[in-house]
Design a protein around this motif. Structure first.
Motif, PDB file in Angstrom:
ATOM      1  N   SER A   2     -75.502 -22.420 -47.315  1.00 15.64           N
ATOM      2  CA  SER A   2     -76.743 -22.661 -48.076  1.00 15.64           C
ATOM      3  C   SER A   2     -76.570 -21.647 -49.134  1.00 15.64           C
ATOM      4  O   SER A   2     -75.514 -20.924 -49.146  1.00 15.64           O
ATOM      5  CB  SER A   2     -77.758 -22.130 -47.086  1.00 15.64           C
ATOM      6  OG  SER A   2     -77.387 -20.878 -46.465  1.00 15.64           O
ATOM      7  N   VAL A   3     -77.379 -21.799 -50.157  1.00 15.77           N
ATOM      8  CA  VAL A   3     -77.382 -20.762 -51.361  1.00 15.77           C
ATOM      9  C   VAL A   3     -78.546 -20.149 -51.462  1.00 15.77           C
ATOM     10  O   VAL A   3     -79.655 -20.652 -51.208  1.00 15.77           O
ATOM     11  CB  VAL A   3     -77.067 -21.712 -52.466  1.00 15.77           C
ATOM     12  CG1 VAL A   3     -77.082 -20.750 -54.021  1.00 15.77           C
ATOM     13  CG2 VAL A   3     -75.977 -22.657 -52.784  1.00 15.77           C
ATOM     14  N   ILE A  24     -73.509 -17.598 -51.528  1.00 10.59           N
ATOM     15  CA  ILE A  24     -73.294 -19.078 -50.799  1.00 10.59           C
ATOM     16  C   ILE A  24     -72.777 -18.736 -49.378  1.00 10.59           C
ATOM     17  O   ILE A  24     -71.595 -18.212 -49.139  1.00 10.59           O
ATOM     18  CB  ILE A  24     -72.181 -19.511 -51.851  1.00 10.59           C
ATOM     19  CG1 ILE A  24     -72.622 -19.793 -53.216  1.00 10.59           C
ATOM     20  CG2 ILE A  24     -71.978 -21.152 -51.028  1.00 10.59           C
ATOM     21  CD1 ILE A  24     -71.661 -20.294 -54.185  1.00 10.59           C
ATOM     22  N   ARG A  25     -73.729 -18.939 -48.371  1.00 12.18           N
ATOM     23  CA  ARG A  25     -73.452 -18.908 -47.033  1.00 12.18           C
ATOM     24  C   ARG A  25     -72.479 -19.745 -46.542  1.00 12.18           C
ATOM     25  O   ARG A  25     -72.940 -20.944 -46.646  1.00 12.18           O
ATOM     26  CB  ARG A  25     -74.760 -18.606 -46.196  1.00 12.18           C
ATOM     27  CG  ARG A  25     -75.490 -17.489 -46.494  1.00 12.18           C
ATOM     28  CD  ARG A  25     -76.843 -17.478 -45.648  1.00 12.18           C
ATOM     29  NE  ARG A  25     -77.653 -16.259 -45.822  1.00 12.18           N
ATOM     30  CZ  ARG A  25     -78.016 -15.477 -44.885  1.00 12.18           C
ATOM     31  NH1 ARG A  25     -77.525 -15.715 -43.519  1.00 12.18           N
ATOM     32  NH2 ARG A  25     -78.660 -14.402 -45.197  1.00 12.18           N
ATOM     33  N   THR A  31     -69.807 -15.965 -50.250  1.00 14.16           N
ATOM     34  CA  THR A  31     -69.382 -15.812 -51.552  1.00 14.16           C
ATOM     35  C   THR A  31     -70.334 -15.737 -52.415  1.00 14.16           C
ATOM     36  O   THR A  31     -71.406 -16.024 -52.019  1.00 14.16           O
ATOM     37  CB  THR A  31     -68.193 -16.724 -51.776  1.00 14.16           C
ATOM     38  OG1 THR A  31     -68.620 -18.094 -51.845  1.00 14.16           O
ATOM     39  CG2 THR A  31     -66.729 -16.486 -50.919  1.00 14.16           C
ATOM     40  N   GLY A  32     -70.113 -15.726 -53.830  1.00 16.98           N
ATOM     41  CA  GLY A  32     -70.889 -15.862 -54.710  1.00 16.98           C
ATOM     42  C   GLY A  32     -70.650 -15.255 -55.929  1.00 16.98           C
ATOM     43  O   GLY A  32     -69.637 -14.890 -56.469  1.00 16.98           O
ATOM     44  N   SER A  33     -71.724 -14.663 -56.623  1.00 18.77           N
ATOM     45  CA  SER A  33     -71.605 -13.916 -57.862  1.00 18.77           C
ATOM     46  C   SER A  33     -72.802 -12.832 -58.173  1.00 18.77           C
ATOM     47  O   SER A  33     -73.740 -12.830 -57.554  1.00 18.77           O
ATOM     48  CB  SER A  33     -71.479 -14.805 -59.165  1.00 18.77           C
ATOM     49  OG  SER A  33     -72.562 -15.456 -59.429  1.00 18.77           O
ATOM     50  N   GLY A  46     -67.594 -11.384 -48.239  1.00 21.47           N
ATOM     51  CA  GLY A  46     -69.203 -11.143 -47.879  1.00 21.47           C
ATOM     52  C   GLY A  46     -69.056 -11.488 -46.386  1.00 21.47           C
ATOM     53  O   GLY A  46     -68.353 -12.390 -45.716  1.00 21.47           O
ATOM     54  N   ARG A  47     -69.725 -10.639 -45.745  1.00 19.16           N
ATOM     55  CA  ARG A  47     -69.941 -10.763 -44.039  1.00 19.16           C
ATOM     56  C   ARG A  47     -71.463 -10.666 -43.941  1.00 19.16           C
ATOM     57  O   ARG A  47     -72.122  -9.829 -44.569  1.00 19.16           O
ATOM     58  CB  ARG A  47     -69.070  -9.787 -43.225  1.00 19.16           C
ATOM     59  CG  ARG A  47     -67.724 -10.040 -43.704  1.00 19.16           C
ATOM     60  CD  ARG A  47     -66.879  -9.051 -42.545  1.00 19.16           C
ATOM     61  NE  ARG A  47     -67.655  -7.790 -42.316  1.00 19.16           N
ATOM     62  CZ  ARG A  47     -67.338  -6.667 -42.817  1.00 19.16           C
ATOM     63  NH1 ARG A  47     -66.268  -6.568 -43.729  1.00 19.16           N
ATOM     64  NH2 ARG A  47     -67.794  -5.265 -42.374  1.00 19.16           N
ATOM     65  N   ILE A  48     -71.737 -11.427 -42.946  1.00 13.53           N
ATOM     66  CA  ILE A  48     -73.283 -11.289 -42.530  1.00 13.53           C
ATOM     67  C   ILE A  48     -73.262 -10.841 -41.020  1.00 13.53           C
ATOM     68  O   ILE A  48     -72.568 -11.329 -40.173  1.00 13.53           O
ATOM     69  CB  ILE A  48     -74.173 -12.785 -42.746  1.00 13.53           C
ATOM     70  CG1 ILE A  48     -74.031 -13.004 -43.985  1.00 13.53           C
ATOM     71  CG2 ILE A  48     -75.422 -12.476 -42.037  1.00 13.53           C
ATOM     72  CD1 ILE A  48     -74.008 -14.704 -44.137  1.00 13.53           C
ATOM     73  N   GLU A  49     -74.020  -9.631 -40.943  1.00 12.07           N
ATOM     74  CA  GLU A  49     -74.094  -9.198 -39.407  1.00 12.07           C
ATOM     75  C   GLU A  49     -75.520  -9.015 -39.098  1.00 12.07           C
ATOM     76  O   GLU A  49     -76.004  -8.107 -39.436  1.00 12.07           O
ATOM     77  CB  GLU A  49     -73.300  -7.914 -39.334  1.00 12.07           C
ATOM     78  CG  GLU A  49     -71.533  -8.135 -39.629  1.00 12.07           C
ATOM     79  CD  GLU A  49     -71.020  -6.818 -39.852  1.00 12.07           C
ATOM     80  OE1 GLU A  49     -71.575  -5.605 -39.800  1.00 12.07           O
ATOM     81  OE2 GLU A  49     -69.802  -6.779 -39.941  1.00 12.07           O
ATOM     82  N   GLY A  50     -76.132 -10.116 -38.416  1.00 11.43           N
ATOM     83  CA  GLY A  50     -77.387 -10.042 -37.927  1.00 11.43           C
ATOM     84  C   GLY A  50     -78.229  -9.888 -39.442  1.00 11.43           C
ATOM     85  O   GLY A  50     -78.174 -10.910 -40.348  1.00 11.43           O
TER      86      GLY A  50
END
Length: 98
Positions: A2-3, A24-25, A31-33, A46-50
């Motif tokens: 998803s973006v 960009i998940r 990643t992304g910009s 990039g990391r997502i933690e909760g």
């Protein structure tokens, strides 16, 4: 995948910088910009933690360094910091588009 697109403001010691952060998940990674008047920085590691986002942005301006971003997402808002090597930390806020 998803973006997400965020309209952000980073408040650095040398002034405010508006930017557009694209995420960009892919699961718990992204990643992304980050695009601002000074140019486009790639978002890496990039990391997502909760509700927390952690990422890096390599840059050559004003010198070669890797910026480190950390933010907390609360609905359509994010608040956090960008660590800028010898330049210290800058506050970053953002609002999700859409």
């Amino acid at each position: 995948m998803s973006v997400e697109i965020w309209d952000c403001v980073t408040r650095a010691p040398f002034g405010e910088q508006a930017s557009v952060l694209t995420i960009i998940r892919d699961g718990d990674r992204f990643t992304g910009s980050n695009v601002a008047d000074i140019g486009e920085l790639p978002v890496i590691d990039g990391r997502i933690e909760g509700d927390r986002l952690l990422w890096k942005m390599p840059t050559e301006k004003p010198m070669r360094m890797t910026l480190v971003g950390k933010a907390v997402v609360d609905g359509d808002r994010l608040t956090g910091t960008v660590t800028m090597g010898a330049f210290g930390k800058a506050e970053m806020t953002g609002v999700r588009r859409g």
